[in-house]
Scaffold this motif. Sequence first.
Motif, short mmCIF file in Angstrom:
data_model
loop_
_atom_site.label_atom_id
_atom_site.label_comp_id
_atom_site.label_asym_id
_atom_site.label_seq_id
_atom_site.Cartn_x
_atom_site.Cartn_y
_atom_site.Cartn_z
N VAL A 47 10.39 -3.68 45.47
CA VAL A 47 11.32 -4.39 44.50
C VAL A 47 12.12 -3.83 44.18
N LEU A 48 13.44 -3.74 44.28
CA LEU A 48 13.99 -2.70 43.74
C LEU A 48 15.74 -4.09 42.86
N ARG A 49 16.01 -3.15 41.76
CA ARG A 49 17.03 -3.91 41.38
C ARG A 49 18.49 -3.08 40.68
N LYS A 69 21.29 -1.26 39.79
CA LYS A 69 21.33 -1.12 38.33
C LYS A 69 22.32 -1.77 38.11
N GLU A 70 23.50 -1.88 38.60
CA GLU A 70 25.23 -2.42 38.41
C GLU A 70 25.04 -4.23 38.51
N SER A 71 24.73 -4.71 39.23
CA SER A 71 24.94 -6.27 39.49
C SER A 71 23.19 -7.38 38.91
N ARG A 72 22.46 -5.80 38.70
CA ARG A 72 21.21 -6.62 38.22
C ARG A 72 20.40 -7.42 39.30
N LYS A 73 20.92 -7.27 40.81
CA LYS A 73 19.96 -8.27 41.39
C LYS A 73 19.41 -7.98 42.38
N LEU A 74 17.86 -8.31 41.83
CA LEU A 74 16.85 -7.90 42.63
C LEU A 74 16.69 -8.08 44.66
N LEU A 75 15.73 -7.11 45.16
CA LEU A 75 16.13 -7.01 46.62
C LEU A 75 14.15 -6.68 46.18
N ILE A 76 14.20 -7.75 47.73
CA ILE A 76 12.87 -6.56 48.02
C ILE A 76 12.86 -6.21 49.44
N ILE A 103 5.71 -11.20 50.69
CA ILE A 103 7.11 -10.93 50.37
C ILE A 103 7.70 -11.78 49.84
N GLN A 104 6.76 -13.04 50.08
CA GLN A 104 7.40 -14.92 49.92
C GLN A 104 6.04 -15.08 48.82
N SER A 105 5.13 -14.37 49.46
CA SER A 105 4.34 -14.63 47.47
C SER A 105 4.66 -13.51 46.46
N ILE A 106 5.33 -12.38 46.58
CA ILE A 106 6.14 -11.43 45.54
C ILE A 106 7.37 -12.82 45.18
N ARG A 107 7.79 -12.81 45.90
CA ARG A 107 9.48 -13.35 45.66
C ARG A 107 8.89 -14.91 44.84
N GLU A 157 13.06 1.01 40.77
CA GLU A 157 12.52 0.08 41.39
C GLU A 157 11.10 -0.27 40.18
N CYS A 158 10.87 -2.25 40.44
CA CYS A 158 10.19 -2.26 39.47
C CYS A 158 8.31 -2.55 40.72
N HIS A 159 8.60 -2.40 41.23
CA HIS A 159 7.52 -2.82 42.36
C HIS A 159 6.74 -1.92 43.56
N TYR A 160 5.89 -1.81 43.62
CA TYR A 160 5.81 -0.80 44.67
C TYR A 160 4.40 -1.14 45.25
N GLU A 161 3.86 -0.74 46.73
CA GLU A 161 2.53 -1.09 46.87
C GLU A 161 2.48 -1.31 48.85
N SER A 162 1.49 -0.17 49.06
CA SER A 162 1.61 -0.31 51.11
C SER A 162 0.58 -1.03 51.35
N PHE A 163 -0.36 -0.84 52.50
CA PHE A 163 -2.01 -1.33 53.05
C PHE A 163 -1.46 -1.47 54.21
N PRO A 164 -2.38 -1.51 54.78
CA PRO A 164 -2.39 -2.21 56.58
C PRO A 164 -2.75 -3.62 56.73
N LEU A 165 -1.81 -4.03 56.99
CA LEU A 165 -1.46 -5.71 57.63
C LEU A 165 -2.73 -6.44 57.51
N PRO A 166 -3.82 -6.12 58.28
CA PRO A 166 -5.04 -7.08 58.37
C PRO A 166 -5.79 -7.30 57.22
N ASP A 167 -5.30 -6.09 56.40
CA ASP A 167 -6.33 -6.84 55.14
C ASP A 167 -5.27 -7.76 54.16
N LEU A 168 -4.32 -8.78 54.59
CA LEU A 168 -3.72 -9.90 54.33
C LEU A 168 -4.94 -10.44 54.09
N TYR A 169 -4.80 -10.66 55.44
CA TYR A 169 -6.68 -11.90 55.79
C TYR A 169 -7.60 -12.17 54.91
N ARG A 170 -7.74 -10.87 54.31
CA ARG A 170 -9.75 -11.15 53.51
C ARG A 170 -8.76 -11.35 52.44
#
Length: 525
Positions: free
Chosen positions: A352-354, A356-363, A390-394, A302-315
Motif C-alpha cells: 500500500v503506497l501513498r 506524496k504529492e496527491s496523497r492518493k493511495l495505491l495498492i 487486495i480487496q480486503s485491504i482496500r 510505503e504504508c503497508h507491505y506483506e508477502s505470502f504464498p497464495l495457497p495460505d490465504l485459503y486457510r
Amino acid sequence: MKNNMNRLVVRTLSKKRLRITIYYPTKEKHFERLSDESFGGFVKRLKSKLPNEVKTVAIVNNNGCAIKDSVELCDALIPTNRFVLNDVCYNISVDPPTIEELQISSTPVAGLVLAPRIKVINIELKNLKYVWEAKASDGDWGKISSTGTLMLYPKLIGKMVRLCCSGQGAEPVFSNVVGPVTDDEFTNSLLSRAIPIEYGYTRVMSYNILADAFLESRTEPIKNFFPYCPKKFQIREYREPRIVAEVFAHRPHIICMQEVEDKTYSNCLKPMLETYGGHITVIKGRFKAGCAMFFKADDFDECHYESFPLPDLYRQSFGIPDLIKLGQKIGSEFPDTWKDIGIRPVMTQIAVLRHKESRKLLIVGNTHLFWNPAYHVIALLHIHAMCTKIQSIRDVYEKQGESVSVVVCGDMNSQIGSLVHLYLTVGTVLQYETKGELFDFLKENVRNPVKLQLARGEPNFTNYTADFKDVIDYVLCDEHSTVGQVTPSPNLSDLEKSEGCPSAIFPSDHLPIISDVLLGERSAS
C-alpha cells in the motif's frame, strides 16, 4: 623527529589477531600479528622482514616516553601513542572508517549504468559521498555526477571514467579507471522505445527478468533451454546491466519483477536502483527465485507491505471468510484440486503506497503464477486469492474515508481467453467454454471482487522464445483509474534477429510491460 603524518593503521581481525599496516609516503607494508604479542617481539619481526629499511623502532606516549618492550601490542598500538620508525613519527589509528574496496565495471557501454562494488569498514554506505569523473584521452579529469550510480549517456562515448568515494572520516579512495565508453547497437535497440511520462501519471513496469536458475535444467542430462542464444549473452554479467538500463530508460514509478534471485536483488537491483524502496520474496525450495517490487521513494511512501504464498490465504490463519469458505468447499467437493492448490505454491507481494504529492493511495499486487497450463484451475484460484486479499485491504482504508486505486502486475502464465485472463479482464469465468462439474463450480463461486481493466492492452506477445510466442504477462488497474500512454512493443525486426529471447538485444525471454496510469481522482481527506 620529523612528523610527516605517515600513519600506522591497526585493524582488529578477531579477539586475538590484528592486521597492522604501515603507510609510507609511496608504499605500504602489512603484518598480521597476535594481539597479545609483546611490542619487543613485533620489533624483532619487523627488523627481520625489512632488514634494509628498519633501523630504529619505538612507541612513545603523550609524555614522549618510550613504552617498554614487554607491553602487548593491543595496549601499545593505541591512538594516544605515536609509532616512531627511523626517527619518523607515525600517527596510530585503530579500526578507522575505511573504504577497503572500490571497483566499477571494466566494460562501460553507453546506455548502461555503472554501480560501484564497495567494501567498507566502520562506515555506512548511505554516508558515502560520490564523485564521478570523466576525461578524454588528451584531457583532464572533470566531475560529471555526484550520484551513487552513473548512467553512461552518449556524450561520454570515447571517454575514460572513474569514481572517487569519501565520507564519515574515511579517506578518499579512487576506483579503477574504465573505458573508453563504447557505443553498442544492441543496447541502442533495447532502449530505443523509451518515451516521456506525462505529468500526473504513474508509470508501472511488470517484468519477468529470467532467473539464472531457469536457463538450463537442473537434472542430468543438463539441457540448455535457450540453445539459440550464445552463452555470452546468457550470463548474469551481460543480462543484469541491460535489465537495469531498461529501468533507467523507461523511468517507472512502480516496478514489479518476477524470477528475481536473491543474488540479483542484493548485488545488482538494490544497489543500482538506489532511488527506489523495494522488497523481494522468494519461494522456499531448490529454485531461489521469486518476486521483487520497487517504488520511487521520492514519489511514494510505503504504508503497508506483506508477502505470502497464495495457497495460505485459503486457510483459517489469514482470516478472510470468503476464501476460507471457498477453500472448504473445494476441499470437500474436489479434493484433488485442493491438494494441487497447496503443493504448487506461488508467492505474491502486496504493498500500500501513498503518493506524496496527491496523497492518493495505491495498492500494488505482484505475482508469478504456476507455469503449467494443465493446472490453469490452480492458477485461477491463486489469482482469486490475491485479488480477494487486495480487496480486503482496500476495504479497511475505504472505511477510513480513503479512495484507493489498485494495480495488479505479474507473469500470469495465462494466454488470452484462459481462465485467469477472463477472471482479470471480465471478472468471472462464465464465458469459459469448457464444461464439467469443476468448471460449473468455478463459474458459480469465483468472482473477482476488484473490477480491473487492462492497462497495457494486448500486444502480440510478452514472452518471445523459439518455441513459444504469446501474451502471458499483464498490467491491470482498477476501473476508476485512467489508462494513459503505453510504451510501444519492441520492433519486430529487432526480435527477429534471433530465433527468440534472450538474445544479444533482449536480456530476458519476457518483454517488459510498461503502462502509464492516472490514479483515481478522489484525494484523501
